[in-house]
Design a protein around this motif. Structure first.
Motif, PDB file in Angstrom:
ATOM      1  N   GLU B  68      -9.480 -11.495  52.675  1.00 37.87           N
ATOM      2  CA  GLU B  68     -10.554 -11.017  53.552  1.00 37.87           C
ATOM      3  C   GLU B  68     -10.707  -9.498  53.444  1.00 37.87           C
ATOM      4  O   GLU B  68     -11.819  -8.975  53.315  1.00 37.87           O
ATOM      5  N   SER B  69      -9.562  -8.794  53.479  1.00 34.21           N
ATOM      6  CA  SER B  69      -9.615  -7.323  53.392  1.00 34.21           C
ATOM      7  C   SER B  69     -10.177  -6.901  52.043  1.00 34.21           C
ATOM      8  O   SER B  69     -10.986  -5.974  51.956  1.00 34.21           O
ATOM      9  N   LYS B  71     -12.250  -8.550  50.264  1.00 36.53           N
ATOM     10  CA  LYS B  71     -13.690  -8.832  50.260  1.00 36.53           C
ATOM     11  C   LYS B  71     -14.452  -7.723  50.977  1.00 36.53           C
ATOM     12  O   LYS B  71     -15.495  -7.270  50.495  1.00 36.53           O
ATOM     13  N   VAL B  72     -13.897  -7.257  52.112  1.00 38.86           N
ATOM     14  CA  VAL B  72     -14.562  -6.194  52.865  1.00 38.86           C
ATOM     15  C   VAL B  72     -14.636  -4.926  52.019  1.00 38.86           C
ATOM     16  O   VAL B  72     -15.681  -4.264  51.951  1.00 38.86           O
ATOM     17  N   ARG B  74     -14.599  -4.731  48.800  1.00 38.44           N
ATOM     18  CA  ARG B  74     -15.545  -4.987  47.702  1.00 38.44           C
ATOM     19  C   ARG B  74     -16.994  -4.844  48.201  1.00 38.44           C
ATOM     20  O   ARG B  74     -17.821  -4.214  47.552  1.00 38.44           O
ATOM     21  N   LEU B  75     -17.272  -5.413  49.399  1.00 33.14           N
ATOM     22  CA  LEU B  75     -18.623  -5.309  49.963  1.00 33.14           C
ATOM     23  C   LEU B  75     -18.973  -3.852  50.253  1.00 33.14           C
ATOM     24  O   LEU B  75     -20.109  -3.419  50.065  1.00 33.14           O
ATOM     25  N   ASP B  78     -19.766  -2.189  47.023  1.00 33.85           N
ATOM     26  CA  ASP B  78     -21.060  -2.643  46.500  1.00 33.85           C
ATOM     27  C   ASP B  78     -22.241  -2.178  47.357  1.00 33.85           C
ATOM     28  O   ASP B  78     -23.391  -2.490  47.054  1.00 33.85           O
ATOM     29  N   TYR B  80     -22.921  -3.085  50.547  1.00 29.49           N
ATOM     30  CA  TYR B  80     -23.416  -4.055  51.520  1.00 29.49           C
ATOM     31  C   TYR B  80     -23.148  -3.580  52.953  1.00 29.49           C
ATOM     32  O   TYR B  80     -23.946  -3.797  53.836  1.00 29.49           O
ATOM     33  N   ILE B  81     -21.943  -3.029  53.166  1.00 32.39           N
ATOM     34  CA  ILE B  81     -21.587  -2.624  54.527  1.00 32.39           C
ATOM     35  C   ILE B  81     -21.171  -1.169  54.520  1.00 32.39           C
ATOM     36  O   ILE B  81     -20.845  -0.602  53.461  1.00 32.39           O
ATOM     37  N   GLY B  84     -18.324  -1.376  58.692  1.00 30.00           N
ATOM     38  CA  GLY B  84     -17.416  -2.520  58.752  1.00 30.00           C
ATOM     39  C   GLY B  84     -16.076  -2.264  58.090  1.00 30.00           C
ATOM     40  O   GLY B  84     -15.057  -2.841  58.465  1.00 30.00           O
ATOM     41  N   LEU B  88     -11.191  -3.443  59.742  1.00 29.48           N
ATOM     42  CA  LEU B  88     -10.574  -4.616  59.104  1.00 29.48           C
ATOM     43  C   LEU B  88      -9.841  -5.435  60.157  1.00 29.48           C
ATOM     44  O   LEU B  88      -9.275  -4.881  61.101  1.00 29.48           O
ATOM     45  N   LYS B 279     -30.011  -4.594  52.838  1.00 28.83           N
ATOM     46  CA  LYS B 279     -28.830  -5.206  53.469  1.00 28.83           C
ATOM     47  C   LYS B 279     -27.829  -4.163  53.937  1.00 28.83           C
ATOM     48  O   LYS B 279     -27.192  -4.288  54.965  1.00 28.83           O
ATOM     49  N   ASP B 310     -24.253  -1.891  61.230  1.00 30.00           N
ATOM     50  CA  ASP B 310     -24.722  -2.716  60.102  1.00 30.00           C
ATOM     51  C   ASP B 310     -25.543  -3.935  60.526  1.00 30.00           C
ATOM     52  O   ASP B 310     -26.278  -4.495  59.726  1.00 30.00           O
TER      53      ASP B 310
END
Lengths: 486, 334
Positions: B68-69, B71-72, B74-75, B78, B80-81, B84, B88, B279, B310
């Protein structure tokens, strides 16, 4: 101020590299009927699953009743207070209506089931809603409408705040749908929300407060009730045009005649269909067409009456009799029911041809000739060793091509558009027109008019097993039906 | 993206963990191969149970939070956020938690908001000094003066004056929805001198709403750039009359504003690309060429996300020939 029950914000859902939901964004207010028209079916079941349960998402946030229940970092897998109603009932068939409503729900905590008291409560509830169903009946004895009503009541008693209704018009007739929609409106006043998934905008516009168009896993447009016009929708949908058959074909005598047919649900019906003509029998209250389908399949014997094909009476003993006499049947959702995925395209295509040629084996030169003839229509797919990997459009084409090749005199088609998205419906219209051009008569059996008027030449309305209305009386049809008229 | 050479720390931890698991499994096979008596059975059962519990706990407590961490992060990388990443669910350790908090303090979102505001001011200023804008407006004044006389010139000058005053004034504070709508109406009045009856503007608000809704606070210059986009990219290229509709809806916590136009709309893939950009919050768009388009939308979206978080921002619905709907989601601040 409107309270939201569901909010989906920028949600992307990817499964095994395929993006099923692509940055979708929409909300449903409390007491609202939100329509959803999937123009293709890509991502529809994944969206339903996601609303029912907080499964993993790649990105976005989902709020249920103003609480963040699922987001990109953590998906709890918990279930939301959402209930799905579709053709596959969730009721226990071998239990009574009372037990399904009162016992099988989360609010029942008793250890002893007091039948008398529960029955009284259920009767009172149904009476309040103006529904006449015997609560002592077993669910298996109920009609589809009754089952759907009981599911709705059960969902509400279970505490569902949002109810997803998946393509009701696929299994409820116009009259039944109209009654059910009144119930929905009643429950919206109690704050229950609905996600109403419909194939057709005419159906959704009639009942929904807002309508979302869904295509390629994206919400492409949200239409508010005051903007419900054909012009608003025009850029988003395909328009199908109707090509009537030539008059000379219509002047011929009926290739198939049903005379005085009587069964439990059919009351002395009489109709005939001509070569290359498409006749639709619209069953307003969903009672008679199932009997016609069973007659055609040889599962039912008529109490009285006869079927004449080309002037010759056909003994309705077995399905084979009808098929050998040129009467074929395409069931509802025909792909899984009539095709064999593990054999080749050509073998599927020529599946019935042995009966026509009256030979157990088909000569190679005949097969080659068929292969070359159909290569022009289907391209390289004709060489496919099996059906896995073919698109739904190709599979539907195969079902109809099989009859194009067999060339029966009449084809009965049960609800041809019921499981199809917009693009597939366009293809089915083309396929039915192909059969018509080949001189094959088509009889469409439908509970809902859907796109049938785009191919039909004549419409017969069946009510309580009687054929009551013919095409020249279109103006008397319910608004949803007449809305589809060409 | 640069890729660091060698093993990362977590990779090393996983490697050691895998070796331990292999060792435990080897031990299990060794115990199975021993002559079995009642004691060994009991030991074997306990051993298997312990391994199962360790594996389960490792999965629930280590593997899932780690993924999960990851992914956050990575987002975040990228785009996205933005905010956020500081929240964590499970931090790697206490020091990394402290480091994140420090990082949050250092980059201070206020600076980004400032940057974004500066860019909004720049866009507004650019409009003011845009020779076409001024030329067309003045041309309108001149034509009106010749044809109509004095009154219309006064009206137009007043509209211009009000518009400039509102646009140039302090960007720091939030404006009321009423002020923002007045600015949009003013802007439409000015544009109407150029386009005539082609530009129509209407507000839709449920009847049951009281006037208090118009006192809700929103960032200044949120609506006008979007209406400007609707006029120039939607209605201007279209034949016939154009209509811009502003729809207001509220929930107990959010204000939903939809600006719709009945203009030419956009190609499906372009809408998808813009929604993808909308986004997240990032300032990279400022550096890009203006021709990539949608800068005003991205700017407004950025300011909303940086100020409120966000979960707020802009989403587009459009199709070629079908007009465009811009949905703005804001917190309801009274």
């Amino acid at each position: 101020m409107k309270e939201e029950i569901l909010r989906i914000a920028n949600v992307t859902r990817t499964i095994e590299g395929i993006t099923y939901l692509d940055n979708i964004n929409f909300n449903i207010f409390k007491g609202e009927i939100m329509g959803l028209i999937p123009l293709d079916n890509h991502g529809k079941s994944q969206l339903i699953e996601l609303i029912l349960q907080n499964v993993s998402i790649y990105f976005g946030r989902i709020y249920f009743d103003d609480q963040l229940v699922n987001y990109y970092e953590h998906s709890s897998m918990t279930k939301n207070r959402v209930y799905l109603i579709d053709k596959e009932t969730n009721l226990i068939q071998d239990l009574k209506v009372t037990d399904n409503i009162c016992v099988l729900n989360h609010t029942f905590h008793g250890y002893i089931v007091n039948d008398k008291r529960l029955r009284k409560e259920t009767d009172k509830l149904l009476k309040q809603l103006g529904i006449e169903i015997d609560t002592e009946q077993y669910v298996s004895e109920l009609s589809l409408l009754e089952k759907t009503i009981i599911e709705l009541i059960r969902a509400v008693i279970n505490g569902a705040q949002l109810i997803i209704l998946d393509k009701l018009s696929n299994f409820l007739s116009i009259e039944e749908l109209s009654f059910f929609q009144k119930l929905l409106l009643h429950y919206t006043k109690e704050g229950i929300s609905f996600l109403y998934i419909a194939n057709h905008h005419e159906e959704a516009f009639k009942i929904c407060h807002r309508v979302a168009l869904f295509e390629k896993g994206r919400i492409t447009k949200i239409i508010h009730a005051k903007d419900y016009t054909e012009e608003t929708l025009e850029p988003y949908i395909l328009s199908f045009t109707h090509h009537p058959v030539a008059d000379e074909q219509n002047n011929q005598a009926g290739i198939l005649k049903c005379q005085n047919l009587c069964t439990e649900n059919l009351k002395q019906i009489e109709f005939s269909v001509k070569k290359g003509e498409c006749l639709t029998i619209l069953d307003i209250n969903n009672r008679g067409i199932q009997d016609i389908a069973e007659l055609v399949n040889g599962f039912l014997q008529p109490e009285r009456g006869k079927i004449l094909v080309g002037g010759k009476e056909i003994p309705l003993v077995k399905e084979r009799n009808l098929l050998l006499n040129g009467v074929a049947y395409i069931p509802e959702n025909p792909v899984p029911r009539t095709l064999f995925y593990n054999i080749s395209y050509l073998e599927n295509l020529t599946f019935l041809i042995d009966r026509k040629l009256k030979r157990s084996t088909i000569q190679k030169k005949v097969l080659n000739s068929i292969k070359e003839e159909y290569r022009a229509l289907v391209g390289e797919e004709i060489d496919a060793p099996n059906l896995w990997g073919l698109t739904m459009k190709s599979l539907y084409s195969l079902v109809y091509f099989r009859f194009l090749l067999y060339k029966p005199k009449v084809v009965f088609v049960m609800q041809p558009f019921s499981h199809a998205d917009m693009y597939l419906r366009g293809r089915i219209i083309e396929l039915i027109n192909m059969l018509k051009r080949k001189g094959i008569a088509i009889v469409i059996l439908a509970v809902n008019i859907s796109d049938t008027l785009k191919v039909t030449d004549r419409l017969l309305i069946m009510e309580d097993g009687n054929l009551t209305l013919s095409s020249h009386q279109f103006k008397d049809l319910p608004p949803y039906v007449s809305g589809n008229q060409e | 993206m640069n890729r660091k050479k060698g093993f990362y720390l977590m990779n090393r931890i996983f490697l050691v963990f895998m070796l331990l698991v292999i060792l435990l499994i080897a031990l299990l096979f060794y115990v199975i191969s021993l002559p079995l008596n009642r004691g060994t059975y009991l030991f074997l059962l306990l051993f298997i149970f312990t391994i199962a519990v360790i594996l389960y706990l490792s999965y629930r407590w280590i593997y899932i939070p780690y993924k999960e961490s990851n992914k956050v992060l990575r987002l975040f990388s990228d785009g996205y956020i933005f905010k956020g990443v500081f929240d964590l669910r499970v931090h790697f350790n206490h020091e990394s938690f402290l480091a994140m908090q420090k990082f949050k303090e250092i980059i201070d979102t206020k600076e980004l908001i400032e940057g974004s505001k500066k860019h909004a001011e720049y866009l507004a200023l650019q409009n003011q000094i845009n020779p076409h804008f001024l030329y067309n407006t003045l041309e309108g004044i001149r034509s009106e003066a010749i044809i109509e006389g004095v009154e219309s010139i006064a009206n137009m000058t007043e509209a211009l004056e009000t518009f400039f005053r509102y646009t140039i004034s302090d960007m720091d504070k939030l404006a009321t929805l009423e002020e923002e709508i007045a600015n949009v109406e003013n802007y439409c009045t000015i544009q109407r001198f150029r386009f005539g009856e082609k530009i129509n503007f209407k507000i839709e608000c449920p009847e049951e709403y009281d006037l208090e809704i118009f006192q809700a606070k929103i960032p200044k210059l949120t609506l006008q750039p979007i209406v400007e986009n609707a006029i120039f990219h939607g209605i201007e290229p279209k034949m016939g009359k154009g209509l811009v509709t502003l729809k207001i809806l509220t929930t107990p916590s959010r204000l939903l504003i939809t600006i719709s136009d009945n203009g030419v709309g956009m190609e499906e893939e372009y809408v998808h690309l813009l929604n993808y950009k909308l986004k997240g919050a990032s300032l990279t768009y400022i550096k890009k060429d203006k021709e990539t388009g949608g800068i005003a939308l991205l700017n407004v979206n950025n300011r909303i996300k940086l100020i409120f978080g966000d979960e707020y921002g802009i989403y587009l619905y459009s199709k070629a020939g079908a007009g465009t709907d811009v949905e703005i989601t804001l917190p309801l601040i009274r």
